[in-house]
Design a protein around this motif. Structure first.
Motif, PDB file in Angstrom:
ATOM      1  N   CYS A   1      38.121  43.405  26.853  1.00 14.85           N
ATOM      2  CA  CYS A   1      38.930  42.631  27.781  1.00 14.85           C
ATOM      3  C   CYS A   1      40.413  42.793  27.438  1.00 14.85           C
ATOM      4  O   CYS A   1      40.788  42.832  26.266  1.00 14.85           O
ATOM      5  N   CYS A   2      41.226  42.888  28.460  1.00 18.53           N
ATOM      6  CA  CYS A   2      42.690  43.009  28.356  1.00 18.53           C
ATOM      7  C   CYS A   2      43.146  44.408  27.958  1.00 18.53           C
ATOM      8  O   CYS A   2      44.348  44.636  27.794  1.00 18.53           O
ATOM      9  N   CYS A   3      42.225  45.335  27.786  1.00 14.87           N
ATOM     10  CA  CYS A   3      42.620  46.733  27.622  1.00 14.87           C
ATOM     11  C   CYS A   3      42.933  47.293  29.010  1.00 14.87           C
ATOM     12  O   CYS A   3      42.301  46.916  29.996  1.00 14.87           O
ATOM     13  N   GLY A   4      43.920  48.177  29.104  1.00 18.11           N
ATOM     14  CA  GLY A   4      44.337  48.677  30.402  1.00 18.11           C
ATOM     15  C   GLY A   4      44.310  50.186  30.491  1.00 18.11           C
ATOM     16  O   GLY A   4      44.789  50.877  29.587  1.00 18.11           O
ATOM     17  N   LEU A   5      43.761  50.704  31.579  1.00 17.28           N
ATOM     18  CA  LEU A   5      43.746  52.143  31.798  1.00 17.28           C
ATOM     19  C   LEU A   5      45.155  52.699  31.912  1.00 17.28           C
ATOM     20  O   LEU A   5      45.397  53.877  31.647  1.00 17.28           O
ATOM     21  N   GLU A   6      46.119  51.841  32.294  1.00 15.06           N
ATOM     22  CA  GLU A   6      47.506  52.308  32.394  1.00 15.06           C
ATOM     23  C   GLU A   6      48.063  52.758  31.038  1.00 15.06           C
ATOM     24  O   GLU A   6      49.081  53.451  30.985  1.00 15.06           O
ATOM     25  N   ASP A   7      47.375  52.397  29.951  1.00 13.37           N
ATOM     26  CA  ASP A   7      47.843  52.746  28.607  1.00 13.37           C
ATOM     27  C   ASP A   7      47.054  53.903  28.004  1.00 13.37           C
ATOM     28  O   ASP A   7      47.127  54.133  26.787  1.00 13.37           O
ATOM     29  N   TRP A   8      46.313  54.675  28.804  1.00 11.53           N
ATOM     30  CA  TRP A   8      45.442  55.702  28.233  1.00 11.53           C
ATOM     31  C   TRP A   8      46.201  56.754  27.439  1.00 11.53           C
ATOM     32  O   TRP A   8      45.671  57.336  26.485  1.00 11.53           O
ATOM     33  N   ARG A   9      47.465  56.986  27.757  1.00  7.22           N
ATOM     34  CA  ARG A   9      48.240  57.999  27.033  1.00  7.22           C
ATOM     35  C   ARG A   9      48.634  57.551  25.615  1.00  7.22           C
ATOM     36  O   ARG A   9      49.179  58.367  24.860  1.00  7.22           O
ATOM     37  N   GLU A  10      48.369  56.313  25.256  1.00  7.02           N
ATOM     38  CA  GLU A  10      48.610  55.910  23.875  1.00  7.02           C
ATOM     39  C   GLU A  10      47.764  56.723  22.893  1.00  7.02           C
ATOM     40  O   GLU A  10      48.097  56.810  21.710  1.00  7.02           O
ATOM     41  N   TRP A  11      46.686  57.317  23.386  1.00  7.89           N
ATOM     42  CA  TRP A  11      45.872  58.185  22.530  1.00  7.89           C
ATOM     43  C   TRP A  11      46.662  59.392  22.031  1.00  7.89           C
ATOM     44  O   TRP A  11      46.297  60.003  21.021  1.00  7.89           O
ATOM     45  N   LEU A  12      47.751  59.741  22.709  1.00 10.80           N
ATOM     46  CA  LEU A  12      48.584  60.854  22.238  1.00 10.80           C
ATOM     47  C   LEU A  12      49.197  60.568  20.868  1.00 10.80           C
ATOM     48  O   LEU A  12      49.544  61.499  20.133  1.00 10.80           O
ATOM     49  N   ASP A  13      49.335  59.297  20.517  1.00 11.02           N
ATOM     50  CA  ASP A  13      49.974  58.926  19.256  1.00 11.02           C
ATOM     51  C   ASP A  13      48.997  58.877  18.087  1.00 11.02           C
ATOM     52  O   ASP A  13      49.409  58.731  16.934  1.00 11.02           O
ATOM     53  N   VAL A  14      47.708  58.993  18.374  1.00 13.49           N
ATOM     54  CA  VAL A  14      46.702  58.852  17.317  1.00 13.49           C
ATOM     55  C   VAL A  14      46.798  59.950  16.256  1.00 13.49           C
ATOM     56  O   VAL A  14      46.723  59.655  15.061  1.00 13.49           O
ATOM     57  N   PRO A  15      46.987  61.224  16.600  1.00 10.08           N
ATOM     58  CA  PRO A  15      47.087  62.245  15.547  1.00 10.08           C
ATOM     59  C   PRO A  15      48.243  62.008  14.581  1.00 10.08           C
ATOM     60  O   PRO A  15      48.213  62.492  13.443  1.00 10.08           O
ATOM     61  N   ALA A  16      49.259  61.251  15.017  1.00 10.04           N
ATOM     62  CA  ALA A  16      50.392  60.951  14.133  1.00 10.04           C
ATOM     63  C   ALA A  16      50.118  59.747  13.242  1.00 10.04           C
ATOM     64  O   ALA A  16      51.002  59.315  12.499  1.00 10.04           O
ATOM     65  N   GLY A  17      48.908  59.199  13.318  1.00  5.20           N
ATOM     66  CA  GLY A  17      48.538  58.097  12.449  1.00  5.20           C
ATOM     67  C   GLY A  17      48.533  56.736  13.101  1.00  5.20           C
ATOM     68  O   GLY A  17      48.237  55.735  12.434  1.00  5.20           O
TER      69      GLY A  17
END
Length: 209
Positions: free
Chosen positions: A98-114
Motif C-alpha cells: 500500500c502507498c507504493c506508486g507506479l509513478e516511482d518505478w524508475r527509482e530502481w535505476l538507483d539500486v545498483p549504486a547502493g
C-alpha cells in the motif's frame, strides 16, 4: 525464471457508470501491457482517473469526459502500484505494498549504486542488498530476520534489461490507451496519453546496461 511486470491496483468499480470495465476483484494488481483488452484498459483508466480526481482539490467530475479531462490535465499523476516480481523456480511473488506508486518505478535505476527502496506497507516487502544482487521478500520489512520463504533474487547486471522490459510494457499500454480514448474522447486522446507518459515517466530513455 524471473518475471517482472508493471502493475496497477485494481479499482473498486462495481458500479462504475462512465465506461465498460473488466471484472477484476478490487484491491488486487493487474499488469499493464500491450496484451490488455479494451475493458482492462478501461479498468486501468477508471482507477487512475477516479483516484486522482479524489486526490485533487476540485469537485469530482459528473461525467466521463470530465473524469478523463481531469486525468489529462493533472499536474501530477498518482498510480497505486509498482513493479511485481515473480520467481517461477521458487514460486515467490513480491507485489507492491500500500502507498507504493507506479509513478516511482524508475527509482530502481538507483539500486545498483547502493540505494534501498521502500516498496509500500501492509504487506511491507523486504528489500536487502547482497553481493551482486538484491533480495526481495513479500513481507517482513520491519522484522529482525528475513521470512522463511525463498527470496526473489535480482542480479544487479540484469536490472537494465528488466527495466527496459517494464518500459516496453508501459509504452504498449500507452498505445492501447490512445486506441481506447480516440473513439470515445477524440479531443482528449493525445493529451491523455501525453499526461500519462509524463506522469509515469514512460518514454524518457533509459540508460543502457
Amino acid at each position: 525464471m524471473l518475471i517482472v511486470e508493471p502493475v496497477l491496483e485494481t479499482p473498486e468499480v462495481r458500479d462504475f457508470p462512465f465506461w465498460p470495465v473488466a471484472g477484476f476483484p478490487p484491491y488486487q494488481f493487474a499488469p499493464l501491457s500491450g496484451r490488455m483488452t479494451a475493458e482492462e484498459v478501461g479498468s486501468a483508466l477508471a482507477m487512475l482517473a477516479d483516484y486522482n480526481a479524489r486526490a485533487g482539490d476540485g469537485d469530482y467530475p459528473t461525467d466521463a469526459e470530465g473524469l478523463i479531462r481531469g486525468l489529462a490535465e493533472a499536474e501530477k499523476i498518482l498510480a497505486p502500484g509498482g513493479l511485481r516480481f515473480h520467481d517461477t523456480a521458487t514460486g515467490t511473488t513480491v507485489t507492491p505494498g500500500c502507498c507504493c506508486g507506479l509513478e516511482d518505478w524508475r527509482e530502481w535505476l538507483d539500486v545498483p549504486a547502493g540505494e534501498s527502496l521502500w516498496l509500500g506497507h501492509a504487506p511491507s516487502p523486504r528489500f536487502e542488498h547482497h553481493p551482486g544482487a538484491v533480495h526481495l521478500w513479500p513481507d517482513g520489512a520491519e522484522a529482525p530476520e528475513p521470512p522463511s520463504c525463498p527470496p526473489v533474487r535480482i542480479p544487479l547486471p540484469t536490472l537494465p534489461s528488466i527495466l527496459h522490459t517494464a518500459q516496453q510494457d508501459l509504452l504498449a499500454f500507452l498505445t492501447l490507451t490512445h486506441e481506447w480514448a480516440t473513439p470515445r474522447f477524440p479531443p482528449l486522446a493525445d493529451a491523455l496519453v501525453t499526461a500519462l507518459d509524463k506522469g509515469l515517466t514512460v518514454s524518457e530513455p533509459l540508460p543502457r546496461g
